[in-house]
Design a protein around this motif. Structure first.
Motif, PDB file in Angstrom:
ATOM      1  N   GLY A   1      25.136   8.620  -1.234  1.00  0.00           N
ATOM      2  CA  GLY A   1      25.088  10.029  -1.608  1.00  0.00           C
ATOM      3  C   GLY A   1      23.741  10.465  -2.152  1.00  0.00           C
ATOM      4  N   LEU A   2      22.913   9.492  -2.556  1.00  0.00           N
ATOM      5  CA  LEU A   2      21.577   9.831  -3.035  1.00  0.00           C
ATOM      6  C   LEU A   2      20.685  10.303  -1.896  1.00  0.00           C
ATOM      7  N   ARG A   3      20.953   9.847  -0.674  1.00  0.00           N
ATOM      8  CA  ARG A   3      20.139  10.165   0.505  1.00  0.00           C
ATOM      9  C   ARG A   3      18.679   9.819   0.261  1.00  0.00           C
ATOM     10  N   VAL A   4      18.425   8.601  -0.125  1.00  0.00           N
ATOM     11  CA  VAL A   4      17.045   8.146  -0.295  1.00  0.00           C
ATOM     12  C   VAL A   4      16.809   6.908   0.563  1.00  0.00           C
ATOM     13  N   GLY A   5      15.897   7.057   1.506  1.00  0.00           N
ATOM     14  CA  GLY A   5      15.437   5.942   2.310  1.00  0.00           C
ATOM     15  C   GLY A   5      13.919   5.973   2.332  1.00  0.00           C
ATOM     16  N   TRP A   6      13.328   5.031   3.033  1.00  0.00           N
ATOM     17  CA  TRP A   6      11.869   5.057   3.177  1.00  0.00           C
ATOM     18  C   TRP A   6      11.466   4.243   4.384  1.00  0.00           C
TER      19      TRP A   6
ATOM     20  N   ASP B   1       0.853  -1.185   0.000  1.00  0.00           N
ATOM     21  CA  ASP B   1       0.000   0.000   0.000  1.00  0.00           C
ATOM     22  C   ASP B   1       0.892   1.238   0.000  1.00  0.00           C
ATOM     23  N   PRO B   2       0.981   1.956  -1.134  1.00  0.00           N
ATOM     24  CA  PRO B   2       1.873   3.122  -1.203  1.00  0.00           C
ATOM     25  C   PRO B   2       1.556   4.175  -0.144  1.00  0.00           C
ATOM     26  N   SER B   3       0.311   4.223   0.321  1.00  0.00           N
ATOM     27  CA  SER B   3      -0.043   5.263   1.300  1.00  0.00           C
ATOM     28  C   SER B   3       0.633   5.010   2.644  1.00  0.00           C
ATOM     29  N   ARG B   4       1.163   3.823   2.849  1.00  0.00           N
ATOM     30  CA  ARG B   4       1.874   3.519   4.092  1.00  0.00           C
ATOM     31  C   ARG B   4       3.381   3.697   3.949  1.00  0.00           C
ATOM     32  N   VAL B   5       3.817   4.219   2.809  1.00  0.00           N
ATOM     33  CA  VAL B   5       5.253   4.417   2.561  1.00  0.00           C
ATOM     34  C   VAL B   5       5.581   5.913   2.601  1.00  0.00           C
ATOM     35  N   VAL B   6       6.597   6.283   3.357  1.00  0.00           N
ATOM     36  CA  VAL B   6       7.072   7.662   3.411  1.00  0.00           C
ATOM     37  C   VAL B   6       8.545   7.668   3.005  1.00  0.00           C
ATOM     38  N   VAL B   7       8.867   8.458   1.984  1.00  0.00           N
ATOM     39  CA  VAL B   7      10.258   8.585   1.546  1.00  0.00           C
ATOM     40  C   VAL B   7      10.991   9.530   2.495  1.00  0.00           C
ATOM     41  N   THR B   8      12.207   9.163   2.868  1.00  0.00           N
ATOM     42  CA  THR B   8      12.981   9.967   3.815  1.00  0.00           C
ATOM     43  C   THR B   8      14.367  10.283   3.240  1.00  0.00           C
ATOM     44  N   THR B   9      14.992  11.315   3.792  1.00  0.00           N
ATOM     45  CA  THR B   9      16.337  11.702   3.355  1.00  0.00           C
ATOM     46  C   THR B   9      17.337  10.769   4.047  1.00  0.00           C
ATOM     47  N   GLY B  10      17.384   9.521   3.539  1.00  0.00           N
ATOM     48  CA  GLY B  10      18.137   8.455   4.205  1.00  0.00           C
ATOM     49  C   GLY B  10      17.373   7.915   5.406  1.00  0.00           C
ATOM     50  N   SER B  11      17.774   6.730   5.867  1.00  0.00           N
ATOM     51  CA  SER B  11      17.126   6.162   7.060  1.00  0.00           C
ATOM     52  C   SER B  11      17.368   6.996   8.294  1.00  0.00           C
ATOM     53  N   GLN B  12      18.496   7.722   8.309  1.00  0.00           N
ATOM     54  CA  GLN B  12      18.773   8.562   9.467  1.00  0.00           C
ATOM     55  C   GLN B  12      17.609   9.527   9.707  1.00  0.00           C
ATOM     56  N   GLN B  13      17.045  10.081   8.630  1.00  0.00           N
ATOM     57  CA  GLN B  13      15.925  10.997   8.830  1.00  0.00           C
ATOM     58  C   GLN B  13      14.694  10.270   9.359  1.00  0.00           C
ATOM     59  N   ALA B  14      14.501   9.018   8.963  1.00  0.00           N
ATOM     60  CA  ALA B  14      13.369   8.268   9.497  1.00  0.00           C
ATOM     61  C   ALA B  14      13.505   8.139  11.021  1.00  0.00           C
ATOM     62  N   LEU B  15      14.718   7.871  11.493  1.00  0.00           N
ATOM     63  CA  LEU B  15      14.947   7.777  12.937  1.00  0.00           C
ATOM     64  C   LEU B  15      14.630   9.103  13.613  1.00  0.00           C
ATOM     65  N   ASP B  16      15.057  10.196  12.998  1.00  0.00           N
ATOM     66  CA  ASP B  16      14.790  11.511  13.574  1.00  0.00           C
ATOM     67  C   ASP B  16      13.285  11.794  13.612  1.00  0.00           C
ATOM     68  N   LEU B  17      12.608  11.510  12.511  1.00  0.00           N
ATOM     69  CA  LEU B  17      11.161  11.782  12.444  1.00  0.00           C
ATOM     70  C   LEU B  17      10.409  10.925  13.463  1.00  0.00           C
ATOM     71  N   LEU B  18      10.782   9.655  13.577  1.00  0.00           N
ATOM     72  CA  LEU B  18      10.093   8.782  14.533  1.00  0.00           C
ATOM     73  C   LEU B  18      10.352   9.243  15.958  1.00  0.00           C
ATOM     74  N   GLY B  19      11.578   9.687  16.224  1.00  0.00           N
ATOM     75  CA  GLY B  19      11.857  10.260  17.543  1.00  0.00           C
ATOM     76  C   GLY B  19      10.947  11.446  17.841  1.00  0.00           C
ATOM     77  N   ARG B  20      10.815  12.328  16.878  1.00  0.00           N
ATOM     78  CA  ARG B  20       9.966  13.511  17.053  1.00  0.00           C
ATOM     79  C   ARG B  20       8.510  13.176  17.333  1.00  0.00           C
ATOM     80  N   VAL B  21       7.983  12.226  16.561  1.00  0.00           N
ATOM     81  CA  VAL B  21       6.538  12.016  16.656  1.00  0.00           C
ATOM     82  C   VAL B  21       6.161  11.003  17.728  1.00  0.00           C
ATOM     83  N   LEU B  22       7.143  10.274  18.268  1.00  0.00           N
ATOM     84  CA  LEU B  22       6.814   9.292  19.303  1.00  0.00           C
ATOM     85  C   LEU B  22       7.285   9.707  20.688  1.00  0.00           C
ATOM     86  N   LEU B  23       8.385  10.420  20.772  1.00  0.00           N
ATOM     87  CA  LEU B  23       9.070  10.528  22.063  1.00  0.00           C
ATOM     88  C   LEU B  23       8.979  11.917  22.670  1.00  0.00           C
TER      89      LEU B  23
END
Lengths: 396, 396
Positions: B245-250, B96-118
């Motif tokens: 160097g692409l900085r693409v995660g999800w 389901d594409p609606s459950r996928v969020v593209v991030t600036t590398g996985s590092q940003q996913a960790l930062d975003l999850l920290g923000r919205v959970l903690l």
């Protein structure tokens, strides 16, 4: 505690109790919703600050990408502060690259500065009206946004001085000194000097966000805000001059602030794409490339602005606005019209804009709207303004 | 208040009183310093998790960039959740594409999850040892990192269960289930099921960070952590498989969490570069491209790993380590050696690594070090390990 969570989950089957306070308090995403409106088929968008795709230097970007990707290091991890080559170019021959930090667009600079400067409850002064993205990034820290009014000469520094004397104690003042978003105002030279003097006297940082400075169509440039002051951090970006999809911006400011921002950036996304940094480095590093590109861009946008002004004068005689000397926006007042209500019917009519209340900090800006003259094809400008006039007429 | 600031400035001439509590508490940037060491001339780096530049698919990336840039929308602003084309590819035909969020590398996913959970004071369980970037991103929220030990089968879920029963109430558990960084461990199938059951029982989120899953060189893949569970958010990236160097995660996870992450992402950087998203979309969208690329990558890294193991067996007989079935790292114990002290002399000898204490949450890991077998040219692997052995001998 665990038990409480379990019982909550049993009742509702939902998990969003787990969200942080910050996530629950987050503003609904105005820009994002607007981008959605702007993308609906058949809608002419005067809403987002999207640069004209027709003016993207596609061939030059392609060539820069091809050259950049010939070096394998372009695809490798890079330093959090940005690539040495790009920082040297951005600092210029007389600047200090160590004071330059590359960011994933200027929006990230706002986020990083919020992180490293603002604790919950801290005060930060913003213009009222204020760019939505700055409000989101700076406000998400839990800091208190204090709105200060402006006029055609930008932020009212006399009013700011009075409030500082009365005990206002901000950690920073946010300002778009050149062609403000949304007001289009240019901060007058005297006010720039006064703002810098206030920053040095009261010990706050001036966050000077300057995405539009290179897009001046008339008149003469004004001297930078505090060019030699250690109280100023200046934000720049290629989003409006080259292309926003590259997500390359940068900021320059005092060492203590840049050092803290780099530590934060490492935690946030490690670094900005080395690929897009290398593309921008190749373009800006080429002698006179940017000057030549801007020499084509300025008359294009000037003509866009003039087309919008002419259409408004023809179709919407009640509209009150000044003609900005640069940037991308007209800030328009429609006396007696609630522009938030107007937006829905305007979109049905096939045109989008941003209602003034989206930019409001404390003021009532319900009669205002922001129109971007950058995005719409020029041949459709009068159609877009026609539709706007039609929805205003229906609302009356 | 303003007065206090002014007087401080008068005395010291410094502004860093203005830094937020978070900025002042920020860890010194271990990864960044290590990258610096790794880049010093003459130093062979076994430190950073930098993929082998020799294996970057440069020609394919160039071609993808050229095609991607033929569409002007590639250079325009995009949606915060990522481009529709890329999200559809990442979700796969059954996802389901609606459950996928593209991030600036996985590092940003960790930062975003920290923000919205903690929130400050919240608990989050991390493995001990733990990836440094996760500690930084999750810890910068003011949350309390609770370390749980692991072994060759990964995080000790029995120990976690005991602590949950005793009242531990984390909002999330962070885990690298496939080829953990730094330990190399794969979380055993039974532990994956138990972790998912605990998450559903106690109502926490599993943050499954999976940068290395595609890099398996021996053995059989283990079933995903909670493949159908709404308590799991899975982080992926092209950094280790295509190029960092692409900085693409999800990330993909439950709607309530992805929605909050997208609102946060808009405030953080508006969106990930549409240019690098389009490059990745073209590569991954091409039938069997990734499979073919990985088919070349896996034997390359297997040979790198085997070369390092052979060199260690030859030169450093005291070293204790398991041979991981994938990933990029050997997690080595040198009994009686303080590896933080060792690092300085190792760099002088011309080799870099990451000392165990950099990954420690509560444990004493001063005898451990992490060696990356991914970065160094294979012909120099034995030279690098020689130098390491030499500095160990000198330290004894």
């Amino acid at each position: 505690m665990a038990r409480a969570l379990v019982s909550h989950l049993d009742e509702s089957g939902q998990m969003h109790e787990l969200l942080s306070h910050r996530a629950r308090a987050a503003e609904s995403s105005a820009i994002r919703d607007l981008l959605r409106h702007a993308e609906a088929p058949g809608v002419l968008s005067l809403a987002g600050g999207l640069p004209s795709a027709a003016m993207f230097p596609v061939a030059d970007v392609k060539q820069a990408a091809d050259c950049a990707l010939s070096e394998r290091s372009t695809l490798q991890y890079g330093l959090s502060e940005g690539s040495a080559d790009l920082r040297a170019i951005l600092a210029g021959p007389d600047g200090d690259p160590s004071r330059v930090v590359v960011t994933t667009g200027s929006q990230q600079a706002l986020d990083l500065l919020g992180r490293v400067l603002l604790d919950p409850g801290d005060q930060i002064v913003v213009p009222d009206p204020c760019y939505v993205g700055a409000r989101q990034a700076l406000g998400s820290t839990g800091a208190v946004l204090v709105g200060v009014d402006g006029d055609v000469d930008g932020l009212d520094t006399d009013s700011l001085a009075d409030r500082l004397a009365d005990g206002l104690s901000p950690k920073a003042v946010y300002v778009v000194a050149n062609f403000d978003n949304p007001s289009g105002a240019v901060l007058a030279a005297g006010r720039r000097r006064m703002l810098t003097a206030l920053a040095e006297r009261y010990g706050f940082v001036i966050i000077e966000d300057d995405p539009y400075g290179a897009l001046r169509y008339d008149g003469t440039p004004v001297d930078d805000v505090g060019p030699a002051s250690d109280n100023v951090v200046r934000l720049r970006t290629v989003s409006k001059t080259i292309a926003p999809g590259l997500r390359v911006g940068w900021m320059s400011g005092p060492d203590w602030l840049m050092d803290a921002a780099v530590v934060a950036k490492q935690s946030v996304d490690l670094h900005t794409s080395t690929v897009t940094q290398a593309i921008v480095g190749r373009l800006l590093g080429e002698n006179e490339w940017l000057d030549n590109h801007l020499a084509g861009l300025r008359p294009w946008y000037r003509a866009q602005r003039d087309a919008m002004v002419e259409a408004l004068d023809t179709d919407l005689a009640d509209a009150e606005f000044g003609v900005p000397e640069g940037g991308m926006f007209l800030w328009v007042r429609l006396p007696g019209v609630d522009t938030t209500t107007l937006l829905r019917s305007a979109i049905e009519t096939g045109v989008a804009f941003v209602p003034g209340s989206a930019f409001a900090v404390d003021r009532n800006l319900s009669e205002y709207l922001r129109l971007s003259f950058a995005t719409v094809d020029r041949c459709e400008m009068s159609v877009a303004v026609d539709r706007l006039a039609e929805s205003v007429a229906r609302a009356a």
